[in-house]
Design a protein around this motif. Structure first.
Motif, short mmCIF file in Angstrom:
data_model
loop_
_atom_site.label_atom_id
_atom_site.label_comp_id
_atom_site.label_asym_id
_atom_site.label_seq_id
_atom_site.Cartn_x
_atom_site.Cartn_y
_atom_site.Cartn_z
N ASN A 255 0.94 -1.28 0.21
CA ASN A 255 0.13 0.06 -0.01
C ASN A 255 1.01 1.22 0.14
OD1 ASN A 255 -2.84 -0.87 0.40
ND2 ASN A 255 -1.55 -2.38 1.60
N ALA B 289 -0.74 4.85 -0.25
CA ALA B 289 -2.02 4.88 0.49
C ALA B 289 -1.89 5.87 1.86
CB ALA B 289 -2.32 3.72 0.83
N PHE C 158 -3.18 -1.12 7.08
CA PHE C 158 -3.94 -2.28 6.01
C PHE C 158 -3.77 -3.66 6.33
CE2 PHE C 158 -2.56 1.76 3.86
CZ PHE C 158 -3.86 2.25 3.75
#
Length: 394
Positions: free
Chosen positions: A266, A269, A310
């Motif tokens: 990620n 992100a 995440f």
């Protein structure tokens, strides 16, 4: 109420068994025997054709207060105690529905996670069996210092351990090195001296508490291992010397492969740059260390670090696939996620399908000994049972 699980393979926590049925009576497994023995059974029957019946998964490293945001500690700072506890209860519920029936919470904030533990363990809320460390113990400026118990020097470390015991901790966590998620620290640096860590572990043992040590760099791994720690968490920069001494002492490794996997997956992100940089530096060494420890015959227990970026509660079973991807055979990954976790946490009557064991069960489509996705992929989960009670059947 009695339930009989028929026609499936059984992973009993050690190996695969065929031609047996599992009888659950109340919250316990009453009998595991050839199916013919149960002819004429008039209770509930569960047809497990083309499925595997296995123990519920055990995750030895979660943070129930963290939500998996790009910067979980910063987001937790925005929540008052009441809202943090409610959210952690939701995480516990999601964890159980994902097939994980026992967890070890490796550090929360101001003992708020104890309320979650007690609600789950007393049956007032539907969640996994929880063992909780309380405040992680770290040095000044050390990894986890934003929410941990800061201590410096042997006397202060001993006092910090006593505080956790007094607060009601089930085990004690001591931070032996820097880490990825704390700014300004290096994962390879040893935090605490060998004497400080040994004193803290000895004090925990005096009060019959097991211990865990966040330990990523080799010097910190050795300090904690030589001090007698029960488990090394992460173990990223393990050396042959670390591996040898852990094996000699029977020290568990809890790899938490999911943590770095989800960070590196990620990249765009919003995860802080310092986290991304350290994760990239650690990833290859981490996988190499897990392989080395497994090949040497070390004891591995599954842990995810759920709650880090995440890395979501309820997706704990992903760790089975990650362990296989770095080199563990399927059956060894399954043992890490069941029997070994129970042994590490001292849950003598969980993590196995055996007569007298608590009926924490996970029924999955297919055979995870052949395809780990049968257990790792939540879409293959058919039935989650906790203390003999059906809690999830999608």
């Amino acid at each position: 109420m009695s339930s009989l699980y028929l026609h499936g393979r059984i992973f009993d926590g050690d190996g695969m068994v065929d031609g047996r049925a599992v009888l659950v009576d109340g919250d316990r497994i009453a009998r595991v025997a050839p199916e013919a023995e149960f002819e004429g059974f008039d209770g509930e029957t569960v047809d497990c054709t083309d499925c595997t019946v296995m123990p519920g998964l055990i995750d030895c490293h979660v943070h129930l207060l963290f939500h998996g945001e790009p910067d979980p500690a910063a987001d937790l700072d925005k929540l008052d105690a009441a809202h943090a506890v409610v959210r952690a209860l939701e995480h516990a519920r999601d964890t159980l529905q994902g097939g994980t029936t026992s967890v070890r919470d490796c550090g929360g904030r101001a003992y708020q996670e104890f309320a979650v533990r007690d609600a789950c363990n007393e049956g007032r809320f539907r969640g996994p069996t929880v063992r909780a460390a309380g405040k992680m113990i770290c040095m000044t400026g050390g990894h986890g210092n934003r929410i941990g118990r800061v201590a410096d020097g042997i006397d202060e470390v001993v006092k910090a351990v006593r505080e956790q015991v007094h607060a009601g901790s089930d085990f004690v966590k001591i931070m032996a090195t820097g880490g990825v998620m704390t700014p300004g620290v290096d994962p390879e640096d040893a935090h605490f001296s060998a004497g400080e860590i040994a004193a803290g572990i000895a004090e925990a043992k005096r009060f019959r508490r097991r211990t865990a040590s966040h330990a990523q760099g080799s010097e910190g791994i050795l300090n904690a291992t030589r001090g007698g720690v029960t488990s090394i968490e992460h173990g990223i920069f393990m050396t042959d010397e670390c591996c040898r001494e852990m094996l000699e002492r029977g020290t568990f490794l809890v790899p938490t492969l999911a943590a770095l996997r989800h960070i590196l997956g990620n990249a765009d992100a919003g995860i802080p740059d310092y986290v991304m940089d350290k994760a990239a530096r650690c990833a290859e060494a981490h996988e190499r260390s897990v392989r080395m420890f497994h090949e040497a015959g070390g004891r591995i227990a599954m842990g995810t670090d759920a709650g880090t970026p995440f890395n979501l509660h309820g997706r704990n079973s992903d760790e089975l696939r990650f362990m296989v991807e770095v080199g563990l055979p399927n059956l060894d990954a399954l043992r890490a996620g069941t029997r070994n976790g129970a042994d590490l946490m001292g849950l003598e009557d969980r993590g196995r399908i055996a007569e007298g064991a608590v009926a924490d069960l996970l029924v999955v489509d297919g055979d995870p000994a052949k395809d780990i996705a049968a257990a790792a992929d939540r879409s293959n989960h058919r039935r989650v049972v906790k203390d003999g009670v059906l809690v999830h059947a999608p």
